[in-house]
Motif scaffolding. Sequence first.
Motif, PDB file in Angstrom:
ATOM      1  N   ALA A  90     -22.223  -9.326-121.911  1.00 59.06           N
ATOM      2  CA  ALA A  90     -21.334  -9.838-123.228  1.00 59.06           C
ATOM      3  C   ALA A  90     -20.285 -10.527-122.635  1.00 59.06           C
ATOM      4  O   ALA A  90     -19.499 -10.178-121.543  1.00 59.06           O
ATOM      5  CB  ALA A  90     -21.085  -8.747-124.135  1.00 59.06           C
TER       6      ALA A  90
ATOM      7  N   ALA B 126     -16.558 -12.292-124.163  1.00 54.71           N
ATOM      8  CA  ALA B 126     -15.526 -12.571-125.187  1.00 54.71           C
ATOM      9  C   ALA B 126     -14.637 -13.679-124.713  1.00 54.71           C
ATOM     10  O   ALA B 126     -15.036 -14.980-124.710  1.00 54.71           O
ATOM     11  CB  ALA B 126     -14.806 -11.058-125.541  1.00 54.71           C
ATOM     12  N   GLY B 127     -13.446 -13.173-124.173  1.00 51.47           N
ATOM     13  CA  GLY B 127     -12.280 -14.080-123.701  1.00 51.47           C
ATOM     14  C   GLY B 127     -12.675 -14.886-122.371  1.00 51.47           C
ATOM     15  O   GLY B 127     -12.165 -15.587-121.985  1.00 51.47           O
ATOM     16  N   GLY B 128     -13.489 -13.918-121.474  1.00 51.04           N
ATOM     17  CA  GLY B 128     -13.680 -14.105-120.345  1.00 51.04           C
ATOM     18  C   GLY B 128     -12.704 -14.073-119.235  1.00 51.04           C
ATOM     19  O   GLY B 128     -12.987 -14.327-118.014  1.00 51.04           O
ATOM     20  N   THR B 129     -11.402 -13.532-119.523  1.00 50.09           N
ATOM     21  CA  THR B 129     -10.460 -13.285-118.548  1.00 50.09           C
ATOM     22  C   THR B 129     -10.549 -12.274-117.562  1.00 50.09           C
ATOM     23  O   THR B 129     -10.281 -12.477-116.395  1.00 50.09           O
ATOM     24  CB  THR B 129      -9.178 -13.062-119.375  1.00 50.09           C
ATOM     25  N   GLU B 130     -11.498 -11.271-117.812  1.00 48.88           N
ATOM     26  CA  GLU B 130     -11.952 -10.390-116.664  1.00 48.88           C
ATOM     27  C   GLU B 130     -13.029 -10.928-116.118  1.00 48.88           C
ATOM     28  O   GLU B 130     -13.221 -11.052-114.974  1.00 48.88           O
ATOM     29  CB  GLU B 130     -12.050  -9.192-117.230  1.00 48.88           C
ATOM     30  N   LEU B 131     -14.005 -10.891-116.826  1.00 48.04           N
ATOM     31  CA  LEU B 131     -15.419 -11.247-116.560  1.00 48.04           C
ATOM     32  C   LEU B 131     -15.542 -12.566-115.614  1.00 48.04           C
ATOM     33  O   LEU B 131     -16.093 -12.546-114.512  1.00 48.04           O
ATOM     34  CB  LEU B 131     -16.428 -11.400-117.645  1.00 48.04           C
TER      35      LEU B 131
ATOM     36  N   HIS C 259      -5.260 -10.717-128.114  1.00 55.28           N
ATOM     37  CA  HIS C 259      -4.105  -9.912-128.147  1.00 55.28           C
ATOM     38  C   HIS C 259      -3.248 -10.791-128.820  1.00 55.28           C
ATOM     39  O   HIS C 259      -2.441 -10.213-129.662  1.00 55.28           O
ATOM     40  CB  HIS C 259      -3.729  -9.788-126.549  1.00 55.28           C
TER      41      HIS C 259
ATOM     42  N   THR D 291      -9.494 -10.709-125.640  1.00 57.53           N
ATOM     43  CA  THR D 291      -9.660  -9.940-126.792  1.00 57.53           C
ATOM     44  C   THR D 291      -9.217  -8.402-126.695  1.00 57.53           C
ATOM     45  O   THR D 291      -9.515  -7.947-125.354  1.00 57.53           O
ATOM     46  CB  THR D 291     -11.094  -9.882-127.131  1.00 57.53           C
TER      47      THR D 291
ATOM     48  N   ASN E 288     -10.869  -6.136-123.507  1.00 56.52           N
ATOM     49  CA  ASN E 288      -9.755  -4.977-122.866  1.00 56.52           C
ATOM     50  C   ASN E 288     -10.436  -3.614-122.658  1.00 56.52           C
ATOM     51  O   ASN E 288     -10.356  -2.952-121.674  1.00 56.52           O
ATOM     52  CB  ASN E 288      -8.354  -4.950-123.347  1.00 56.52           C
TER      53      ASN E 288
ATOM     54  N   ASP F  46      -3.209  -1.225-121.239  1.00 51.70           N
ATOM     55  CA  ASP F  46      -2.322  -0.645-122.157  1.00 51.70           C
ATOM     56  C   ASP F  46      -3.088  -0.193-123.530  1.00 51.70           C
ATOM     57  O   ASP F  46      -2.492   1.241-123.924  1.00 51.70           O
ATOM     58  CB  ASP F  46      -1.059  -1.573-122.612  1.00 51.70           C
TER      59      ASP F  46
ATOM     60  N   LEU G 249     -19.172  -3.614-128.856  1.00 51.51           N
ATOM     61  CA  LEU G 249     -18.294  -3.082-129.481  1.00 51.51           C
ATOM     62  C   LEU G 249     -17.905  -4.229-130.710  1.00 51.51           C
ATOM     63  O   LEU G 249     -17.639  -5.283-130.410  1.00 51.51           O
ATOM     64  CB  LEU G 249     -17.131  -2.996-128.575  1.00 51.51           C
TER      65      LEU G 249
HETATM   66  C1  LIG Z   1      -3.148 -11.739-115.062  1.00 51.33           C
HETATM   67  C2  LIG Z   1      -3.842 -10.761-116.026  1.00 51.33           C
HETATM   68  C3  LIG Z   1      -2.650  -9.669-116.413  1.00 51.33           C
HETATM   69  C4  LIG Z   1      -3.195  -8.742-117.237  1.00 51.33           C
HETATM   70  N1  LIG Z   1      -2.215  -7.892-117.584  1.00 51.33           N
HETATM   71  C5  LIG Z   1      -2.745  -6.739-118.585  1.00 51.33           C
HETATM   72  C6  LIG Z   1      -1.704  -5.958-118.944  1.00 51.33           C
HETATM   73  O1  LIG Z   1      -0.468  -5.914-118.640  1.00 51.33           O
HETATM   74  N2  LIG Z   1      -2.115  -4.790-120.012  1.00 51.33           N
HETATM   75  C7  LIG Z   1      -3.250  -4.840-120.246  1.00 51.33           C
HETATM   76  O2  LIG Z   1      -3.851  -3.999-120.980  1.00 51.33           O
HETATM   77  N3  LIG Z   1      -4.157  -5.708-119.789  1.00 51.33           N
HETATM   78  C8  LIG Z   1      -3.930  -6.614-118.998  1.00 51.33           C
HETATM   79  N4  LIG Z   1      -4.855  -7.531-118.652  1.00 51.33           N
HETATM   80  C9  LIG Z   1      -6.210  -7.328-118.965  1.00 51.33           C
HETATM   81  C10 LIG Z   1      -6.537  -8.209-120.068  1.00 51.33           C
HETATM   82  O3  LIG Z   1      -5.821  -7.373-121.368  1.00 51.33           O
HETATM   83  C11 LIG Z   1      -8.144  -8.524-120.264  1.00 51.33           C
HETATM   84  O4  LIG Z   1      -8.288  -9.368-119.273  1.00 51.33           O
HETATM   85  C12 LIG Z   1      -8.600  -9.041-121.622  1.00 51.33           C
HETATM   86  O5  LIG Z   1      -8.262  -8.345-122.860  1.00 51.33           O
HETATM   87  C13 LIG Z   1     -10.029  -8.858-121.501  1.00 51.33           C
HETATM   88  O6  LIG Z   1     -10.663  -9.478-122.748  1.00 51.33           O
HETATM   89  P1  LIG Z   1     -11.644 -10.699-122.769  1.00 51.33           P
HETATM   90  O7  LIG Z   1     -12.047 -10.857-123.939  1.00 51.33           O
HETATM   91  O8  LIG Z   1     -11.342 -11.715-121.849  1.00 51.33           O
HETATM   92  O9  LIG Z   1     -12.784 -10.053-121.907  1.00 51.33           O
HETATM   93  P2  LIG Z   1     -14.082 -10.667-121.077  1.00 51.33           P
HETATM   94  O10 LIG Z   1     -13.504 -10.947-119.752  1.00 51.33           O
HETATM   95  O11 LIG Z   1     -14.879 -11.405-121.912  1.00 51.33           O
HETATM   96  O12 LIG Z   1     -15.045  -9.311-121.011  1.00 51.33           O
HETATM   97  C14 LIG Z   1     -14.659  -8.290-120.383  1.00 51.33           C
HETATM   98  C15 LIG Z   1     -15.470  -6.934-120.203  1.00 51.33           C
HETATM   99  O13 LIG Z   1     -15.898  -6.400-121.474  1.00 51.33           O
HETATM  100  C16 LIG Z   1     -17.206  -6.678-121.818  1.00 51.33           C
HETATM  101  N5  LIG Z   1     -17.077  -6.988-123.258  1.00 51.33           N
HETATM  102  C17 LIG Z   1     -16.102  -7.776-123.842  1.00 51.33           C
HETATM  103  N6  LIG Z   1     -16.201  -7.706-125.266  1.00 51.33           N
HETATM  104  C18 LIG Z   1     -17.162  -6.733-125.360  1.00 51.33           C
HETATM  105  C19 LIG Z   1     -17.729  -6.284-126.703  1.00 51.33           C
HETATM  106  N7  LIG Z   1     -17.313  -6.707-127.871  1.00 51.33           N
HETATM  107  N8  LIG Z   1     -18.768  -5.471-126.715  1.00 51.33           N
HETATM  108  C20 LIG Z   1     -19.211  -5.034-125.539  1.00 51.33           C
HETATM  109  N9  LIG Z   1     -18.871  -5.488-124.288  1.00 51.33           N
HETATM  110  C21 LIG Z   1     -17.694  -6.377-124.344  1.00 51.33           C
HETATM  111  C22 LIG Z   1     -17.740  -7.794-120.893  1.00 51.33           C
HETATM  112  O14 LIG Z   1     -19.311  -7.747-120.971  1.00 51.33           O
HETATM  113  C23 LIG Z   1     -16.982  -7.692-119.979  1.00 51.33           C
HETATM  114  O15 LIG Z   1     -17.595  -6.801-118.995  1.00 51.33           O
HETATM  115  C24 LIG Z   1      -4.389  -8.458-117.602  1.00 51.33           C
HETATM  116  C25 LIG Z   1      -5.461  -9.470-117.394  1.00 51.33           C
HETATM  117  C26 LIG Z   1      -5.226 -10.482-116.651  1.00 51.33           C
HETATM  118  C27 LIG Z   1      -5.906 -11.678-115.939  1.00 51.33           C
END
Ligand SMILES: Cc1cc2nc3c(=O)[nH]c(=O)nc-3n(C[C@H](O)[C@H](O)[C@H](O)COP(=O)(O)OP(=O)(O)OC[C@H]3O[C@@H](n4cnc5c(N)ncnc54)[C@H](O)[C@@H]3O)c2cc1C
Length: 292
Positions: A29, A31-36, A77, A110, A114, A123, A166
């Motif tokens: 999956a 979502a925002g892609g910030t981790e993936l 967020h 998202t 997270n 957090d 989720l």
């Molecule tokens: C520079 C940096 C600093 C950060 N600092 C903090 C911090 O201080 N505190 C903190 O809490 N976080 C921190 N983060 C983490 C940040 O909160 C997460 O990167 C972000 O919330 C992930 O959300 P996303 O939608 O981008 O996830 P994605 O990258 O799209 O997905 C992440 C993972 O979750 C899975 N996924 C996503 N959504 C769903 C869903 N609905 N159902 C099932 N699987 C799903 C994906 O398959 C993937 O494996 C930081 C990240 C970065 C890059």
Amino acid sequence: MLRRFHLEEPESVKDASDLLARYGDSARAYAGGTELLLAMKEGLVHYEHLVNLKKIQGLDRIQHEDNLIRIGALATHRQVAESRLLQEHLPSFVRMEQNVANIRVREVGTIGGNLCFAEPHADPGTLLLVFGAKLVAAKGSSQREIPAQNFFVDAYETALEEDEVLTQIQIPLPAERSGVAYMKFGYLERPSVGVALLLALGEGGSIADIHVAVGCAGPAPKRVEEAEELLRGKSLEEGSLLLPKAGEVAGRAAQAISDLHGSQEYKEHIAQVLLKRTFEQARKQCLQEREG
Ligand SMILES: Cc1cc2nc3c(=O)[nH]c(=O)nc-3n(C[C@H](O)[C@H](O)[C@H](O)COP(=O)(O)OP(=O)(O)OC[C@H]3O[C@@H](n4cnc5c(N)ncnc54)[C@H](O)[C@@H]3O)c2cc1C
């Protein structure tokens, strides 16, 4: 460099989960892609199919019904941090979200992403534990509620099945005369230690209920029931005197790991300090008769 992948764009949760089931290990999956996307760009992981959840209507909704707040997993967020509804009912959650990462990550990252990524230095999970939140996971046409306490299994590992999506985070509103505090400490990009505490006062000002959770220091956030038992039923004065002991217990429960963020002993000490400070902050809120 980012290798080629197919982008799937389902418009319903059922279609998303069917795609995840069909492609198995070769899909994730998205979502925002910030981790993936970061992990894929760095070549740490590769998936042939990314199932984009952002085309699914309504998955980012934030609602209040009776004593429950529902936050859609696709809420960013920033949406959470700027929600008036949450500011009114769960200000401690808003404060925590305002301090997640940086403005660029909050804009697209998202809450669901997270939680599902389960990166240890995060957090929201720690605070959700003290609220007794539930996470709603959908697969095909069925869904189940997973208590936050059972959701986080290990570093980067959750209770979600491979084809579950989720969809929602459900947070029960704290009782009257309760206070909720979350504090974190760290000097790197992500937090090194986070502590959350919910305190509810009973008649006569005793500690009717208390929830403590510690996160970031070890592989996954943890509720610290042993510390809660020490404090529950005590007067506020007795509770304050027991905080060093409760802090020691919380430090151990964190299963802290020595790494770039600091040694195990250092993190245990920080957990102890944060427990004291969150207790004080929650106590003040209780005495103002609001969760502030
Ligand atoms: C520079 C940096 C600093 C950060 N600092 C903090 C911090 O201080 N505190 C903190 O809490 N976080 C921190 N983060 C983490 C940040 O909160 C997460 O990167 C972000 O919330 C992930 O959300 P996303 O939608 O981008 O996830 P994605 O990258 O799209 O997905 C992440 C993972 O979750 C899975 N996924 C996503 N959504 C769903 C869903 N609905 N159902 C099932 N699987 C799903 C994906 O398959 C993937 O494996 C930081 C990240 C970065 C890059």
